[in-house]
Write an enzyme that holds these catalytic residues in place. Sequence first.
Site, PDB file in Angstrom:
ATOM      1  N   SER A   1       0.769  -1.272  -0.051  1.00  8.67           N
ATOM      2  CA  SER A   1       0.144   0.138   0.073  1.00  8.67           C
ATOM      3  C   SER A   1       0.914   1.231   0.004  1.00  8.67           C
ATOM      4  O   SER A   1       1.952   1.169   0.680  1.00  8.67           O
ATOM      5  CB  SER A   1      -0.868   0.163   1.189  1.00  8.67           C
ATOM      6  OG  SER A   1      -1.783   1.246   1.372  1.00  8.67           O
TER       7      SER A   1
ATOM      8  N   HIS B   1       2.499  12.086  -0.980  1.00  9.13           N
ATOM      9  CA  HIS B   1       1.963  13.310  -1.003  1.00  9.13           C
ATOM     10  C   HIS B   1       3.342  14.469  -1.415  1.00  9.13           C
ATOM     11  O   HIS B   1       3.899  14.591  -0.735  1.00  9.13           O
ATOM     12  CB  HIS B   1       1.771  13.695   0.596  1.00  9.13           C
ATOM     13  CG  HIS B   1       0.469  13.039   1.184  1.00  9.13           C
ATOM     14  ND1 HIS B   1      -0.604  13.214   0.748  1.00  9.13           N
ATOM     15  CD2 HIS B   1       0.340  11.826   2.077  1.00  9.13           C
ATOM     16  CE1 HIS B   1      -1.627  12.612   1.520  1.00  9.13           C
ATOM     17  NE2 HIS B   1      -1.031  11.840   2.273  1.00  9.13           N
TER      18      HIS B   1
ATOM     19  N   HIS C   1      -2.885   7.221  -4.314  1.00  5.68           N
ATOM     20  CA  HIS C   1      -2.989   6.058  -3.783  1.00  5.68           C
ATOM     21  C   HIS C   1      -2.791   4.848  -4.746  1.00  5.68           C
ATOM     22  O   HIS C   1      -3.507   4.831  -5.527  1.00  5.68           O
ATOM     23  CB  HIS C   1      -4.053   6.126  -2.675  1.00  5.68           C
ATOM     24  CG  HIS C   1      -4.564   4.994  -2.326  1.00  5.68           C
ATOM     25  ND1 HIS C   1      -5.773   4.098  -2.809  1.00  5.68           N
ATOM     26  CD2 HIS C   1      -4.299   4.153  -1.131  1.00  5.68           C
ATOM     27  CE1 HIS C   1      -5.754   3.099  -1.990  1.00  5.68           C
ATOM     28  NE2 HIS C   1      -5.028   3.239  -1.108  1.00  5.68           N
TER      29      HIS C   1
ATOM     30  N   ASN D   1      -2.951   0.332  -3.859  1.00 10.09           N
ATOM     31  CA  ASN D   1      -2.832  -0.792  -2.991  1.00 10.09           C
ATOM     32  C   ASN D   1      -3.335  -2.070  -3.837  1.00 10.09           C
ATOM     33  O   ASN D   1      -4.157  -2.173  -4.816  1.00 10.09           O
ATOM     34  CB  ASN D   1      -3.872  -0.453  -1.773  1.00 10.09           C
ATOM     35  CG  ASN D   1      -4.107  -1.963  -1.212  1.00 10.09           C
ATOM     36  OD1 ASN D   1      -4.849  -2.808  -1.311  1.00 10.09           O
ATOM     37  ND2 ASN D   1      -3.345  -1.763  -0.065  1.00 10.09           N
TER      38      ASN D   1
ATOM     39  N   HIS E   1      -6.227   7.573 -16.020  1.00 11.08           N
ATOM     40  CA  HIS E   1      -7.390   6.470 -16.310  1.00 11.08           C
ATOM     41  C   HIS E   1      -7.162   5.678 -17.695  1.00 11.08           C
ATOM     42  O   HIS E   1      -7.350   4.646 -17.508  1.00 11.08           O
ATOM     43  CB  HIS E   1      -8.870   7.225 -16.597  1.00 11.08           C
ATOM     44  CG  HIS E   1      -9.632   7.502 -15.376  1.00 11.08           C
ATOM     45  ND1 HIS E   1     -10.416   6.742 -14.854  1.00 11.08           N
ATOM     46  CD2 HIS E   1      -9.399   8.797 -14.264  1.00 11.08           C
ATOM     47  CE1 HIS E   1     -10.773   7.315 -13.648  1.00 11.08           C
ATOM     48  NE2 HIS E   1     -10.114   8.480 -13.431  1.00 11.08           N
TER      49      HIS E   1
ATOM     50  N   HIS F   1     -20.112  11.913   3.780  1.00 14.08           N
ATOM     51  CA  HIS F   1     -20.735  13.099   4.916  1.00 14.08           C
ATOM     52  C   HIS F   1     -20.685  14.343   4.273  1.00 14.08           C
ATOM     53  O   HIS F   1     -21.402  15.166   5.024  1.00 14.08           O
ATOM     54  CB  HIS F   1     -19.786  12.960   6.411  1.00 14.08           C
ATOM     55  CG  HIS F   1     -18.415  13.062   6.146  1.00 14.08           C
ATOM     56  ND1 HIS F   1     -17.646  12.146   5.536  1.00 14.08           N
ATOM     57  CD2 HIS F   1     -17.948  14.097   6.551  1.00 14.08           C
ATOM     58  CE1 HIS F   1     -16.443  12.532   5.586  1.00 14.08           C
ATOM     59  NE2 HIS F   1     -16.441  13.723   6.084  1.00 14.08           N
TER      60      HIS F   1
ATOM     61  N   GLY G   1      -5.183  -4.989  14.921  1.00 13.37           N
ATOM     62  CA  GLY G   1      -4.133  -5.155  15.764  1.00 13.37           C
ATOM     63  C   GLY G   1      -2.835  -4.887  15.020  1.00 13.37           C
ATOM     64  O   GLY G   1      -1.714  -5.420  15.396  1.00 13.37           O
ATOM     65  N   GLY G   2      -2.947  -4.274  13.920  1.00 13.55           N
ATOM     66  CA  GLY G   2      -1.947  -4.105  13.002  1.00 13.55           C
ATOM     67  C   GLY G   2      -1.060  -3.013  13.561  1.00 13.55           C
ATOM     68  O   GLY G   2      -1.177  -2.383  14.543  1.00 13.55           O
ATOM     69  N   ARG G   3       0.127  -2.773  12.776  1.00 14.15           N
ATOM     70  CA  ARG G   3       1.232  -1.695  13.336  1.00 14.15           C
ATOM     71  C   ARG G   3       0.848  -0.248  12.977  1.00 14.15           C
ATOM     72  O   ARG G   3       0.535   0.197  11.766  1.00 14.15           O
ATOM     73  CB  ARG G   3       2.454  -2.101  12.638  1.00 14.15           C
ATOM     74  CG  ARG G   3       3.670  -1.201  12.983  1.00 14.15           C
ATOM     75  CD  ARG G   3       4.957  -1.846  12.565  1.00 14.15           C
ATOM     76  NE  ARG G   3       6.180  -1.078  12.943  1.00 14.15           N
ATOM     77  CZ  ARG G   3       6.698  -0.034  12.347  1.00 14.15           C
ATOM     78  NH1 ARG G   3       6.196   0.513  11.404  1.00 14.15           N
ATOM     79  NH2 ARG G   3       7.636   0.537  12.946  1.00 14.15           N
TER      80      ARG G   3
END
Length: 306
Positions: free
Chosen positions: A98, A102, A112, A114, A151, A181, A264-266
């Site tokens: 991933s 910036h 981005h 992944n 694209h 939102h 519980g990842g880093r």
Amino acid sequence: MAVVTRVDLVREYLQGLQRSITSACAQVDGTEFTVDRWKKGKGETLQGDGATMILEDSKVFERAGCGFSHVVGNRLPPSATQNRPALVGASFEALGVSLVFHPRNPYAPTVHMNVRMLTATPQTGEPEFWFGGGMDLTPFYGFEDDAVHFHTVCKNALAPFGEDKYPRFKTWCDEYFCLKHRNEQRGVGGIFFDDFSELGFEGSFAMLQSVGDAFVDAYLPILNIRKDLPYGERERSFQLYRRGRYVEFNLVWDRGTHFGLQSGGRTESILMSMPPLAAWAYERKPVPGTPEDDLYQKFLVRKDWV
């Protein structure tokens, strides 16, 4: 082919992808990535290892993070089972690359990407696998040529796997990377897919590789054109304001962020996607007819770029 062999194949590819992308970006920036290798062992929620490669406060990138992770857990988190209720409580193995870059220059878009694979073994039944990933572009100042190029590369990467893939994954990206939102798109989109296994392991993995391998061609030509354009305080202020929207999406809506934190990842690696600086303002509205207004009117909309 055994699942463990599949995992080994995917791991080898992903580690090579991380190296190739960071090498190409380091050549553009003139700075080598810092490598932070980590392991999770017995007694922790997850077990596994990974490597976070990062540039901060460098010439071209204000922050560029590209992480590889490979973890094993006893129970899939809710973010991974919302579309697969039969796998609630299943043990799992997840691995992926991933990245979020910036750039310093407000005219250069954030990007981005992944690519990932998950395998899950329910308490009764056979192991299941699926792939996910994609890439999307988030400009602060819109350029039609950039959106069309990005694209086009995405479309070409998916073309060998069926004519339906690009329009389907493009629409999925538009729907996913939306700040619900605010009823606002995060950027000009790209492609996004998840829970994908319909081509079988070999076909689905080949599609994943095609997407991952396309990233450098999709992004670096845009970066090279925009990274040295002159800008002032007005552009910088707008960039930081729009970065605030990026933070909102990652914390409120992003399934990858939720999966990492819930499992519980880093934390440091999960949140490397955040920009180093961002800003918020109450009811800030661009002046009609300005480049800032153009971003909202012409680029933060769902449209067919190719």
